[in-house]
Design a protein around this motif. Structure first.
Motif, PDB file in Angstrom:
ATOM      1  N   VAL A  22      67.871  27.469  71.352  1.00  0.00           N
ATOM      2  CA  VAL A  22      67.892  26.426  72.380  1.00  0.00           C
ATOM      3  C   VAL A  22      66.814  26.703  73.429  1.00  0.00           C
ATOM      4  O   VAL A  22      66.123  25.781  73.870  1.00  0.00           O
ATOM      5  CB  VAL A  22      69.296  26.296  73.009  1.00  0.00           C
ATOM      6  CG1 VAL A  22      69.269  25.429  74.257  1.00  0.00           C
ATOM      7  CG2 VAL A  22      70.288  25.726  71.995  1.00  0.00           C
ATOM      8  N   LEU A  33      70.690  19.862  73.625  1.00  0.00           N
ATOM      9  CA  LEU A  33      69.869  20.319  72.507  1.00  0.00           C
ATOM     10  C   LEU A  33      70.770  20.971  71.470  1.00  0.00           C
ATOM     11  O   LEU A  33      71.683  21.724  71.819  1.00  0.00           O
ATOM     12  CB  LEU A  33      68.820  21.325  72.992  1.00  0.00           C
ATOM     13  CG  LEU A  33      67.769  20.804  73.963  1.00  0.00           C
ATOM     14  CD1 LEU A  33      66.835  21.932  74.398  1.00  0.00           C
ATOM     15  CD2 LEU A  33      66.966  19.670  73.337  1.00  0.00           C
ATOM     16  N   THR A  34      70.496  20.692  70.230  1.00  0.00           N
ATOM     17  CA  THR A  34      71.254  21.328  69.157  1.00  0.00           C
ATOM     18  C   THR A  34      70.407  22.431  68.548  1.00  0.00           C
ATOM     19  O   THR A  34      69.206  22.255  68.347  1.00  0.00           O
ATOM     20  CB  THR A  34      71.646  20.324  68.056  1.00  0.00           C
ATOM     21  OG1 THR A  34      70.467  19.722  67.539  1.00  0.00           O
ATOM     22  CG2 THR A  34      72.572  19.252  68.598  1.00  0.00           C
ATOM     23  N   PRO A  35      71.030  23.558  68.266  1.00  0.00           N
ATOM     24  CA  PRO A  35      70.275  24.624  67.592  1.00  0.00           C
ATOM     25  C   PRO A  35      70.041  24.259  66.131  1.00  0.00           C
ATOM     26  O   PRO A  35      70.647  23.332  65.597  1.00  0.00           O
ATOM     27  CB  PRO A  35      71.189  25.842  67.716  1.00  0.00           C
ATOM     28  CG  PRO A  35      72.561  25.277  67.844  1.00  0.00           C
ATOM     29  CD  PRO A  35      72.402  23.948  68.541  1.00  0.00           C
ATOM     30  N   GLN A  52      74.331  26.666  64.179  1.00  0.00           N
ATOM     31  CA  GLN A  52      75.278  25.753  64.816  1.00  0.00           C
ATOM     32  C   GLN A  52      76.707  26.272  64.877  1.00  0.00           C
ATOM     33  O   GLN A  52      77.476  25.818  65.713  1.00  0.00           O
ATOM     34  CB  GLN A  52      75.241  24.388  64.142  1.00  0.00           C
ATOM     35  CG  GLN A  52      73.994  23.627  64.526  1.00  0.00           C
ATOM     36  CD  GLN A  52      74.002  22.204  64.039  1.00  0.00           C
ATOM     37  OE1 GLN A  52      74.903  21.764  63.354  1.00  0.00           O
ATOM     38  NE2 GLN A  52      72.969  21.472  64.387  1.00  0.00           N
ATOM     39  N   HIS A 100      71.556  30.587  71.113  1.00  0.00           N
ATOM     40  CA  HIS A 100      71.043  30.489  72.486  1.00  0.00           C
ATOM     41  C   HIS A 100      69.517  30.612  72.483  1.00  0.00           C
ATOM     42  O   HIS A 100      68.814  29.853  73.156  1.00  0.00           O
ATOM     43  CB  HIS A 100      71.603  31.612  73.370  1.00  0.00           C
ATOM     44  CG  HIS A 100      73.064  31.542  73.628  1.00  0.00           C
ATOM     45  ND1 HIS A 100      73.883  32.635  73.467  1.00  0.00           N
ATOM     46  CD2 HIS A 100      73.858  30.537  74.067  1.00  0.00           C
ATOM     47  CE1 HIS A 100      75.113  32.300  73.792  1.00  0.00           C
ATOM     48  NE2 HIS A 100      75.128  31.025  74.149  1.00  0.00           N
ATOM     49  N   GLY A 156      73.469  23.419  75.273  1.00  0.00           N
ATOM     50  CA  GLY A 156      73.460  23.498  73.826  1.00  0.00           C
ATOM     51  C   GLY A 156      74.715  22.887  73.250  1.00  0.00           C
ATOM     52  O   GLY A 156      75.808  23.098  73.776  1.00  0.00           O
ATOM     53  N   ARG A 159      63.492  25.665  71.940  1.00  0.00           N
ATOM     54  CA  ARG A 159      63.380  24.202  71.920  1.00  0.00           C
ATOM     55  C   ARG A 159      63.111  23.658  73.324  1.00  0.00           C
ATOM     56  O   ARG A 159      62.310  22.743  73.503  1.00  0.00           O
ATOM     57  CB  ARG A 159      64.644  23.576  71.331  1.00  0.00           C
ATOM     58  CG  ARG A 159      64.791  23.836  69.853  1.00  0.00           C
ATOM     59  CD  ARG A 159      66.158  23.409  69.313  1.00  0.00           C
ATOM     60  NE  ARG A 159      66.320  23.839  67.951  1.00  0.00           N
ATOM     61  CZ  ARG A 159      65.801  23.219  66.895  1.00  0.00           C
ATOM     62  NH1 ARG A 159      65.087  22.129  67.054  1.00  0.00           N
ATOM     63  NH2 ARG A 159      65.989  23.689  65.676  1.00  0.00           N
ATOM     64  N   TYR A 167      68.869  26.364  82.080  1.00  0.00           N
ATOM     65  CA  TYR A 167      69.769  26.545  80.943  1.00  0.00           C
ATOM     66  C   TYR A 167      70.817  27.573  81.358  1.00  0.00           C
ATOM     67  O   TYR A 167      70.580  28.771  81.310  1.00  0.00           O
ATOM     68  CB  TYR A 167      68.976  27.016  79.726  1.00  0.00           C
ATOM     69  CG  TYR A 167      69.790  27.295  78.472  1.00  0.00           C
ATOM     70  CD1 TYR A 167      70.949  26.595  78.171  1.00  0.00           C
ATOM     71  CD2 TYR A 167      69.370  28.253  77.573  1.00  0.00           C
ATOM     72  CE1 TYR A 167      71.668  26.843  77.023  1.00  0.00           C
ATOM     73  CE2 TYR A 167      70.069  28.517  76.410  1.00  0.00           C
ATOM     74  CZ  TYR A 167      71.227  27.814  76.135  1.00  0.00           C
ATOM     75  OH  TYR A 167      71.932  28.067  74.989  1.00  0.00           O
ATOM     76  N   VAL A 204      69.753  22.017  80.720  1.00  0.00           N
ATOM     77  CA  VAL A 204      69.820  22.096  79.267  1.00  0.00           C
ATOM     78  C   VAL A 204      71.197  22.614  78.876  1.00  0.00           C
ATOM     79  O   VAL A 204      71.681  23.616  79.423  1.00  0.00           O
ATOM     80  CB  VAL A 204      68.731  23.045  78.722  1.00  0.00           C
ATOM     81  CG1 VAL A 204      68.910  23.287  77.232  1.00  0.00           C
ATOM     82  CG2 VAL A 204      67.347  22.492  79.030  1.00  0.00           C
ATOM     83  N   ARG A 220      76.827  22.696  69.698  1.00  0.00           N
ATOM     84  CA  ARG A 220      76.925  23.220  68.341  1.00  0.00           C
ATOM     85  C   ARG A 220      77.598  22.233  67.409  1.00  0.00           C
ATOM     86  O   ARG A 220      77.201  22.074  66.272  1.00  0.00           O
ATOM     87  CB  ARG A 220      77.731  24.518  68.336  1.00  0.00           C
ATOM     88  CG  ARG A 220      77.045  25.662  69.016  1.00  0.00           C
ATOM     89  CD  ARG A 220      77.968  26.831  69.100  1.00  0.00           C
ATOM     90  NE  ARG A 220      79.174  26.407  69.794  1.00  0.00           N
ATOM     91  CZ  ARG A 220      79.955  27.188  70.503  1.00  0.00           C
ATOM     92  NH1 ARG A 220      79.697  28.456  70.584  1.00  0.00           N
ATOM     93  NH2 ARG A 220      81.014  26.727  71.115  1.00  0.00           N
TER      94      ARG A 220
END
Length: 166
Positions: free
Chosen positions: A22, A120-122, A127, A19, A91, A25, A8, A89, A93
């Motif tokens: 993420v 991956l979405t927070p 977001q 962050h 992220g 996750r 990441y 990974v 938003r």
């Protein structure tokens, strides 16, 4: 779960709750996550690389069995390949992130055909958070408690105060 290393990457200047979300996750999907803190040659960072690494380590402490923090400079490809990463990974938003991230994923696929990019979405409540917004709000004296961990908040406010004295 098979042993899959994910990387990441980011500047994490500073690391936000988005962050952190993420990272959390990613730990549910991969056997090991390397948070790769960029030296930031293309961005003027508020915090030094060492300061950013320290903040990230503090924030990911609850995941220390699954997460390590390392710095990198140069091509991300070289870093990922050297660590046997199988996933990167990223992220996302909002839709505004997608175009850039999609292009980046395409470039990375060309450079690293054996590494998958995973978006991956927070959580909804994170977001809209960006490090840039958080730095600006802190610099202007606004409240940042809802955007960063208490440890990051303390360091960010100390940095802002030290800059004001200069």
């Amino acid at each position: 779960m098979s042993s899959v290393i994910a990387v990441y990457p980011g500047t994490f200047d500073p690391m936000t709750l988005g962050h952190e979300d993420v990272v959390r996750r990613a730990t549910q999907l991969f056997s090991h996550v390397i948070v790769a803190v960029a030296a930031g040659h293309h961005k003027k960072a508020l915090f030094s690389l060492e300061e950013r690494m320290g903040m990230v380590r503090e924030v990911v402490e609850p995941f220390k069995e699954l997460v390590t923090v390392e710095s990198f400079s140069g091509l991300l490809r070289d870093f990922v390949v050297a660590r046997n990463g199988k996933a990167m990974v990223r992220g996302l938003r909002a839709v505004t992130d997608f175009d850039y991230e999609f292009q980046l994923a395409g470039m990375n696929r060309t450079l690293m055909p054996n590494v998958e990019t995973v978006f991956l979405t927070p959580s909804d409540k994170y977001q809209f958070i960006s490090s840039t917004f958080v730095r600006e709000i802190a610099t202007l004296g606004g409240e940042i408690d809802k955007f960063v961990s208490p440890a990051v908040r303390k360091k960010l406010l100390a940095k802002v105060r030290s800059m004001a004295r200069e």
